[in-house]
Write an enzyme that holds these catalytic residues in place. Sequence first.
Site, PDB file in Angstrom:
ATOM      1  N   ASP A 109       0.871  -1.188   0.000  1.00 33.78           N
ATOM      2  CA  ASP A 109       0.000   0.000   0.000  1.00 33.78           C
ATOM      3  C   ASP A 109       0.902   1.231   0.000  1.00 33.78           C
ATOM      4  O   ASP A 109       1.813   1.326   0.835  1.00 33.78           O
ATOM      5  CB  ASP A 109      -0.901  -0.033   1.249  1.00 33.78           C
ATOM      6  CG  ASP A 109      -2.023   0.980   1.189  1.00 33.78           C
ATOM      7  OD1 ASP A 109      -1.728   2.177   0.965  1.00 33.78           O
ATOM      8  OD2 ASP A 109      -3.186   0.590   1.349  1.00 33.78           O
ATOM      9  N   ILE A 110       0.666   2.165  -0.931  1.00 29.36           N
ATOM     10  CA  ILE A 110       1.574   3.336  -1.007  1.00 29.36           C
ATOM     11  C   ILE A 110       1.295   4.390   0.067  1.00 29.36           C
ATOM     12  O   ILE A 110       2.107   5.273   0.283  1.00 29.36           O
ATOM     13  CB  ILE A 110       1.581   4.054  -2.388  1.00 29.36           C
ATOM     14  CG1 ILE A 110       0.188   4.360  -2.894  1.00 29.36           C
ATOM     15  CG2 ILE A 110       2.422   3.331  -3.397  1.00 29.36           C
ATOM     16  CD1 ILE A 110       0.202   5.399  -4.002  1.00 29.36           C
ATOM     17  N   GLN A 144     -14.356   3.009   1.874  1.00 30.54           N
ATOM     18  CA  GLN A 144     -13.697   2.410   0.703  1.00 30.54           C
ATOM     19  C   GLN A 144     -13.408   3.501  -0.322  1.00 30.54           C
ATOM     20  O   GLN A 144     -14.275   4.329  -0.625  1.00 30.54           O
ATOM     21  CB  GLN A 144     -14.589   1.318   0.077  1.00 30.54           C
ATOM     22  CG  GLN A 144     -13.909   0.564  -1.059  1.00 30.54           C
ATOM     23  CD  GLN A 144     -14.783  -0.550  -1.660  1.00 30.54           C
ATOM     24  OE1 GLN A 144     -15.936  -0.727  -1.259  1.00 30.54           O
ATOM     25  NE2 GLN A 144     -14.225  -1.271  -2.607  1.00 30.54           N
ATOM     26  N   HIS A 201     -10.487  -5.545  -2.064  1.00 33.64           N
ATOM     27  CA  HIS A 201      -9.129  -5.795  -1.560  1.00 33.64           C
ATOM     28  C   HIS A 201      -9.132  -5.981  -0.054  1.00 33.64           C
ATOM     29  O   HIS A 201      -9.921  -5.373   0.662  1.00 33.64           O
ATOM     30  CB  HIS A 201      -8.175  -4.659  -1.942  1.00 33.64           C
ATOM     31  CG  HIS A 201      -8.681  -3.307  -1.582  1.00 33.64           C
ATOM     32  ND1 HIS A 201      -9.619  -2.650  -2.335  1.00 33.64           N
ATOM     33  CD2 HIS A 201      -8.392  -2.498  -0.539  1.00 33.64           C
ATOM     34  CE1 HIS A 201      -9.892  -1.485  -1.778  1.00 33.64           C
ATOM     35  NE2 HIS A 201      -9.172  -1.365  -0.679  1.00 33.64           N
ATOM     36  N   HIS A 207      -6.851  -5.533   3.336  1.00 32.26           N
ATOM     37  CA  HIS A 207      -5.700  -4.849   3.927  1.00 32.26           C
ATOM     38  C   HIS A 207      -5.080  -5.781   4.963  1.00 32.26           C
ATOM     39  O   HIS A 207      -5.795  -6.345   5.805  1.00 32.26           O
ATOM     40  CB  HIS A 207      -6.135  -3.590   4.684  1.00 32.26           C
ATOM     41  CG  HIS A 207      -6.781  -2.534   3.850  1.00 32.26           C
ATOM     42  ND1 HIS A 207      -6.106  -1.421   3.416  1.00 32.26           N
ATOM     43  CD2 HIS A 207      -8.047  -2.392   3.385  1.00 32.26           C
ATOM     44  CE1 HIS A 207      -6.921  -0.637   2.730  1.00 32.26           C
ATOM     45  NE2 HIS A 207      -8.114  -1.203   2.695  1.00 32.26           N
TER      46      HIS A 207
HETATM   47  P1  AMP Z   1      -9.832   1.392   0.569  1.00 31.47           P
HETATM   48  O1  AMP Z   1     -10.068   2.776   1.053  1.00 31.47           O
HETATM   49  O2  AMP Z   1     -10.198   0.307   1.531  1.00 31.47           O
HETATM   50  O3  AMP Z   1     -10.505   1.230  -0.788  1.00 31.47           O
HETATM   51  O4  AMP Z   1      -8.281   1.225   0.377  1.00 31.47           O
HETATM   52  C1  AMP Z   1      -7.591   1.619  -0.754  1.00 31.47           C
HETATM   53  C2  AMP Z   1      -6.136   1.551  -0.411  1.00 31.47           C
HETATM   54  O5  AMP Z   1      -5.404   1.662  -1.597  1.00 31.47           O
HETATM   55  C3  AMP Z   1      -5.653   2.661   0.534  1.00 31.47           C
HETATM   56  O6  AMP Z   1      -5.075   2.096   1.682  1.00 31.47           O
HETATM   57  C4  AMP Z   1      -4.637   3.426  -0.323  1.00 31.47           C
HETATM   58  O7  AMP Z   1      -3.546   3.884   0.434  1.00 31.47           O
HETATM   59  C5  AMP Z   1      -4.224   2.382  -1.342  1.00 31.47           C
HETATM   60  N1  AMP Z   1      -3.754   2.869  -2.618  1.00 31.47           N
HETATM   61  C6  AMP Z   1      -4.288   3.846  -3.389  1.00 31.47           C
HETATM   62  N2  AMP Z   1      -3.587   3.984  -4.531  1.00 31.47           N
HETATM   63  C7  AMP Z   1      -2.598   3.051  -4.481  1.00 31.47           C
HETATM   64  C8  AMP Z   1      -1.528   2.700  -5.354  1.00 31.47           C
HETATM   65  N3  AMP Z   1      -1.329   3.330  -6.524  1.00 31.47           N
HETATM   66  N4  AMP Z   1      -0.693   1.698  -4.994  1.00 31.47           N
HETATM   67  C9  AMP Z   1      -0.869   1.068  -3.813  1.00 31.47           C
HETATM   68  N5  AMP Z   1      -1.852   1.354  -2.943  1.00 31.47           N
HETATM   69  C10 AMP Z   1      -2.702   2.345  -3.264  1.00 31.47           C
END
Ligand code: AMP
Length: 146
Positions: free
Chosen positions: A40-41, A103, A109, A111
């Site tokens: 996760d970035i 979300q 996904h 976590h």
């Molecule tokens: P959610 O809010 O549960 O949909 O989580 C989405 C997750 O994706 C968050 O923890 C973000 O930090 C992560 N995220 C968003 N863009 C990227 C990316 N390009 N690469 C990796 N993680 C990402």
Amino acid sequence: MSQNKQQTTYDDNNIFAKMLNGDIPYHKVYEDDKTLAFMDIMPQAEGHVLVIPKQKAVDLADLEPDYAAAVLMTSKKVMQAQRQVFEREGIIQMQLNGSQAGQTVFHYHVHLIPSSIHDLGRHAVTQVESAKLADMAKQLAAAITA
Ligand code: AMP
């Protein structure tokens, strides 16, 4: 009624779909025929990993049984690697369904976060430098294949 807009149809241009298509870079931890795991970035703790199915699912409601099983088994591998690499037992498994729940990316996904529920950082706020993520991905990938 909530003001939050609910996304129910799958958007082929969401960021995780782009990763699966090879259109944007990511730090891979593990991949098999049904799943992909990557860093996760904007982690909520050091070593935060996401596991996604290679199925067009917006959230849990859409997830097919084969992919649900595959995501869980990949999550188990990643969690065991996180325990080893970060030398901690406590790993949070979290998954958000719908914008009302917070979300932000509408491709299902899981976590996996090496943290305690009492210490969890803010969700998707602070970006970590790429070199650090690359190093962690390498260590986790090595622990999975060992
Ligand atoms: P959610 O809010 O549960 O949909 O989580 C989405 C997750 O994706 C968050 O923890 C973000 O930090 C992560 N995220 C968003 N863009 C990227 C990316 N390009 N690469 C990796 N993680 C990402």
